[in-house]
Design a protein around this motif. Structure first.
Motif, PDB file in Angstrom:
ATOM      1  N   SER A   7      20.919  43.310  25.358  1.00 43.25           N
ATOM      2  CA  SER A   7      21.727  42.156  25.755  1.00 43.25           C
ATOM      3  C   SER A   7      20.833  41.039  26.275  1.00 43.25           C
ATOM      4  O   SER A   7      19.671  41.248  26.608  1.00 43.25           O
ATOM      5  N   PRO A  14      29.283  29.512  24.200  1.00 45.51           N
ATOM      6  CA  PRO A  14      29.467  30.664  23.316  1.00 45.51           C
ATOM      7  C   PRO A  14      29.487  30.302  21.826  1.00 45.51           C
ATOM      8  O   PRO A  14      28.937  31.048  21.011  1.00 45.51           O
ATOM      9  N   ASP A  74      33.753  33.116  17.386  1.00 44.42           N
ATOM     10  CA  ASP A  74      33.249  32.874  18.737  1.00 44.42           C
ATOM     11  C   ASP A  74      33.246  34.104  19.633  1.00 44.42           C
ATOM     12  O   ASP A  74      33.048  33.984  20.838  1.00 44.42           O
ATOM     13  N   SER A  75      33.441  35.310  19.062  1.00 48.13           N
ATOM     14  CA  SER A  75      33.434  36.464  19.938  1.00 48.13           C
ATOM     15  C   SER A  75      32.754  37.706  19.369  1.00 48.13           C
ATOM     16  O   SER A  75      32.052  38.381  20.090  1.00 48.13           O
ATOM     17  N   TRP A  76      32.935  38.026  18.090  1.00 47.24           N
ATOM     18  CA  TRP A  76      32.423  39.292  17.561  1.00 47.24           C
ATOM     19  C   TRP A  76      32.095  39.168  16.083  1.00 47.24           C
ATOM     20  O   TRP A  76      32.868  38.605  15.316  1.00 47.24           O
ATOM     21  N   GLU A  93      28.356  40.867  20.163  1.00 49.40           N
ATOM     22  CA  GLU A  93      29.492  40.432  20.966  1.00 49.40           C
ATOM     23  C   GLU A  93      29.058  39.254  21.834  1.00 49.40           C
ATOM     24  O   GLU A  93      28.041  39.317  22.516  1.00 49.40           O
ATOM     25  N   VAL A  94      29.840  38.197  21.782  1.00 50.64           N
ATOM     26  CA  VAL A  94      29.552  36.962  22.518  1.00 50.64           C
ATOM     27  C   VAL A  94      30.655  36.783  23.560  1.00 50.64           C
ATOM     28  O   VAL A  94      31.830  36.759  23.219  1.00 50.64           O
ATOM     29  N   THR A  95      30.244  36.660  24.831  1.00 52.29           N
ATOM     30  CA  THR A  95      31.212  36.559  25.924  1.00 52.29           C
ATOM     31  C   THR A  95      30.837  35.403  26.848  1.00 52.29           C
ATOM     32  O   THR A  95      29.696  35.336  27.317  1.00 52.29           O
ATOM     33  N   PRO A  96      31.783  34.497  27.136  1.00 51.34           N
ATOM     34  CA  PRO A  96      31.495  33.425  28.090  1.00 51.34           C
ATOM     35  C   PRO A  96      31.160  34.013  29.466  1.00 51.34           C
ATOM     36  O   PRO A  96      31.754  35.004  29.887  1.00 51.34           O
ATOM     37  N   ASP A  97      30.188  33.420  30.123  1.00 54.46           N
ATOM     38  CA  ASP A  97      29.753  33.873  31.451  1.00 54.46           C
ATOM     39  C   ASP A  97      29.486  32.627  32.295  1.00 54.46           C
ATOM     40  O   ASP A  97      28.339  32.217  32.467  1.00 54.46           O
ATOM     41  N   THR A 101      26.295  32.250  28.349  1.00 56.17           N
ATOM     42  CA  THR A 101      26.932  33.144  27.384  1.00 56.17           C
ATOM     43  C   THR A 101      26.193  34.477  27.392  1.00 56.17           C
ATOM     44  O   THR A 101      24.961  34.506  27.316  1.00 56.17           O
TER      45      THR A 101
END
Length: 146
Positions: A7, A14, A74-76, A93-97, A101
């Motif tokens: 990761s 994202p 924008d997510s998987w 897998e892309v996740t906003p943080d 991202t």
């Protein structure tokens, strides 16, 4: 089944991260060891997109065909290839943080014979560093494009 999980946290939106990992032409532009990539059909992105990607490994250019088999914008994205007597199944897998991202890579390798089954854990272990470099390259690429 040998697998690995890596990761990274990237300081950009994202959508930019997703585009970089889900569009193999963009991924090729981000990763220095990839010498070129060619779309093999009319679809460059999304389920069914197929790309032949050429990468320099130990001074030798090798090619692999990748196919996008799952795609959630924008997510998987899940990408599968066949190489070295195995099926390589990679999910990004892309996740906003917050303002950053999180990008997670999960990779499984399924051997297609006894020889591959015996050597796959060693190959995957050796390849872990290369995959980590790929994620670092994606991070640099995305963050430089702000």
């Amino acid at each position: 089944m040998p697998s690995l999980n890596l990761s990274s946290v990237i300081a950009c939106p994202p959508r930019r991260v997703f585009t970089t990992v889900a569009h193999l032409g963009e991924f090729a532009a981000a990763v220095p060891s990839i010498t070129r990539a060619s779309c093999l059909g009319t679809t460059e992105e999304g389920v069914g997109a197929r790309w032949e990607v050429f990468r320099e490994i130990s001074g030798v250019e090798r090619s692999t065909v990748f196919e996008v088999v799952e795609y959630e914008p924008d997510s998987w994205v899940r990408i599968v290839s066949e190489a070295g007597g195995a099926t390589w199944d990679a999910g990004f897998e892309v996740t906003p943080d917050g303002r950053r991202t999180a990008l997670a890579l999960s990779l499984e390798a399924r051997a297609k014979g006894i020889a591959a089954r015996m050597s796959l854990p060693v190959i995957l272990g050796a390849a872990k560093g290369a995959f980590a470099k790929d994620l670092d390259a994606v991070k640099r690429h995305c963050e430089s494009a702000k």
